[in-house]
Design a protein around this motif. Structure first.
Motif: not given
Length: 417
Positions: A338-346
Motif C-alpha cells: 500500500g505505501p509503495s502504491r501511494d508513493m508511486l502515484i505521487k
C-alpha cells in the motif's frame, strides 16, 4: 500577494502534522467503513427480499460506478474549491445512505443507499491526499500515507463486526444502519470542530515549499495530465488490484460456506481478518517504502505473495478453517504494497494537478470494484466458489504487471527529459 510563512518550532510542527494525519486517517477509515455498508448484511437481504448473489453484486457495482465517476470529477472540484468543504459534504451523503438503508423495503431502497454511499465515497482520495500533501511535513509524508492506508483497512475490518454485531444484538438489521448514521454524524462533528487542522488553504505543495520551478505553465490545459502514460498505468494497477479485493470483501464469506459448509458467523469475519492483516502489512510497508528506492519491486514482491496464498485457498487442499486463515493472511501482502502504491502515484502526479491525478487514478479502484462484483457474484450463483479465490489471484498478478509498467514508463520519461 504572498505572505511570509514563519516556520513552526519542531515540536509544534510535529503536533500539527500528527493532528492532520489522525483526522484524515479517521475520515478515510469511515469512507472504507461505508464501502462495506451493505455486503456484511447480504444474507439478511437474501432472507428478507429474496435477492440473488448477482443482484447483490449489482448493489456493489452501483456504489462503485457512482464513486468512480464522482471521484474523477471530484479531483477537479478539490483543485478549484479546496478539499475541506467537499469532505464535509461527503459525510452528509454517508448519513443519508445509512438512513436509506434503514428504511429500505426492497432492492430499490438498497440501490438508493448504495448510490448515496458511492456519492459520499467519491471525493475521499483527492480530498485526503490534497490535505496530506499540502499540510504534512515531507519527512512524515510516507508515514502519513501508511496511516491513511491502515485506517482504510481498519474501516473495512470494523464494518462487518459493527453491522453484524448490532444486527444480532438488536434482532433487527435495520438498527445496524441507525448505528452507522450515528458513526458518520459523530465523525463529521469532530471534523467541523477541528476544521483548522484540515484546511488545505493553509498549506502548500512540496514543490512550492522547496521553491522549485516545476509549476505547470499557466496556459497548460487542465486535462494535459491525461496524456501521461503513467497516469493510465496507475489506473490499470488500481483496476486489477481492487478487482481482487472485491472478490474477498463481498464474496469470500459465502464462497467458504459453499466450499466447506462453514457457518456464516465464522466466515463473515474472514474479511475482518484480511483487513487487519492488511493494516499490519501497511505498518511494515510504511517503513519499507522509506528504505527502498524500487517501488515497483516492493509491490511485485508483496502482491505475488498474496496471490500465492489466494491460489492455495482456492485449491481446497487445506481444511476449511485453515483455508479461511490463509485467505485472511493474504491481506498482509496487499497491505505491505500500500505505501509503495501511494508513493508511486505521487511520483506520477505533476505539480498543481494532484487532485485531478488522484481522482483519475483512484477511479480505477471504483471501476475494478464495479465490474468485478457481478462477475464474482455470478460465479457463486453457478456453484464456482473456488473460482472466487482463483480470480482474485489472477487479478493481483495483472496488477503487478501494471505496476512494473508504471516504473518503466517513468524511467523512459526521465531519460527523455
Amino acid at each position: 500577494m504572498n505572505s511570509v510563512t514563519v516556520p513552526l518550532p519542531a515540536a509544534a510542527a510535529a503536533r500539527r502534522d500528527y493532528t492532520t494525519i489522525g483526522l484524515i486517517g479517521l475520515a478515510h477509515g469511515c469512507s472504507h467503513f461505508f464501502h462495506m455498508l451493505l455486503p456484511p448484511l447480504f444474507p439478511a437481504f437474501i432472507r428478507e427480499f429474496g435477492l440473488s448473489y448477482s443482484e447483490l453484486g449489482l448493489l456493489v457495482t452501483t456504489f462503485f460506478v457512482i464513486s468512480g465517476i464522482g471521484q474523477a470529477l471530484a479531483g477537479f472540484l478539490v483543485d478549484k474549491t479546496g478539499a475541506r468543504p467537499v469532505l464535509f459534504a461527503a459525510f452528509g451523503c454517508f448519513i443519508l445512505a445509512s438512513l436509506a438503508a434503514a428504511l429500505a423495503n426492497g432492492f430499490g431502497g438498497l440501490m438508493l443507499a448504495a448510490a448515496l454511499a458511492g456519492l459520499g465515497n467519491s471525493p475521499f482520495h483527492p480530498v485526503d491526499f490534497t490535505i496530506l500533501n499540502k499540510r504534512v511535513s515531507q519527512p512524515r509524508l510516507g508515514h502519513a500515507f501508511s496511516v491513511h492506508g491502515i485506517s482504510g483497512n481498519l474501516g473495512w475490518a470494523l464494518a462487518p463486526v459493527f453491522l453484524i454485531g448490532i444486527s444480532g444484538a438488536a434482532g433487527n438489521w435495520r438498527m445496524a444502519y441507525v448505528g452507522s448514521a450515528l458513526v458518520a454524524l459523530v465523525i463529521l462533528l469532530l471534523l467541523v470542530f477541528k476544521r483548522d487542522a484540515i484546511d488545505d488553504r493553509q498549506g502548500s505543495w512540496a514543490h512550492e515549499r522547496a521553491g522549485a520551478a516545476t509549476t505547470p505553465a499557466p496556459d497548460e490545459h487542465p486535462m494535459a495530465f491525461l496524456r501521461l502514460p503513467s497516469v493510465w498505468l496507475c489506473f490499470s494497477f488500481f483496476f486489477f488490484s481492487t478487482a481482487a479485493l472485491s472478490a474477498i470483501q463481498s464474496f469470500a464469506s459465502p464462497a467458504l460456506q459453499k466450499m466447506f459448509g462453514l457457518p456464516e458467523t465464522l466466515t463473515a469475519f474472514v474479511v475482518t481478518g484480511y483487513m487487519l492483516c492488511g493494516a499490519a502489512g501497511m505498518v511494515v510497508g510504511g517503513f519499507w517504502v522509506a528504505r527502498s528506492a524500487s517501488l515497483e519491486r516492493n509491490i511485485g514482491f508483496a502482491m505475488a505473495g498474496s496471490a500465492a496464498l489466494l491460489l492455495l485457498a482456492g485449491s481446497g487442499w487445506l481444511p476449511g478453517l485453515a483455508t479461511a486463515g490463509i485467505a485472511a493472511l493474504a491481506g498482509f501482502g496487499t497491505g505491505l504494497a500500500g505505501p509503495s502504491r501511494d508513493m508511486l502515484i505521487k511520483r506520477a502526479a505533476p505539480p498543481g494537478a494532484t487532485g485531478r491525478v488522484y481522482g483519475t487514478v483512484y477511479s480505477g479502484l471504483d471501476v475494478g470494484f464495479a465490474l468485478a462484483a457481478p462477475v464474482f457474484g455470478a460465479m457463486l450463483d453457478h456453484g464456482r466458489a473456488n473460482d472466487v479465490f482463483y480470480g482474485a489471484a489472477v487479478a493481483l498478478m495483472l496488477g503487478i504487471g501494471a505496476a512494473s509498467m508504471v516504473g518503466l514508463a517513468r524511467r523512459r520519461t526521465l531519460a527523455t527529459a
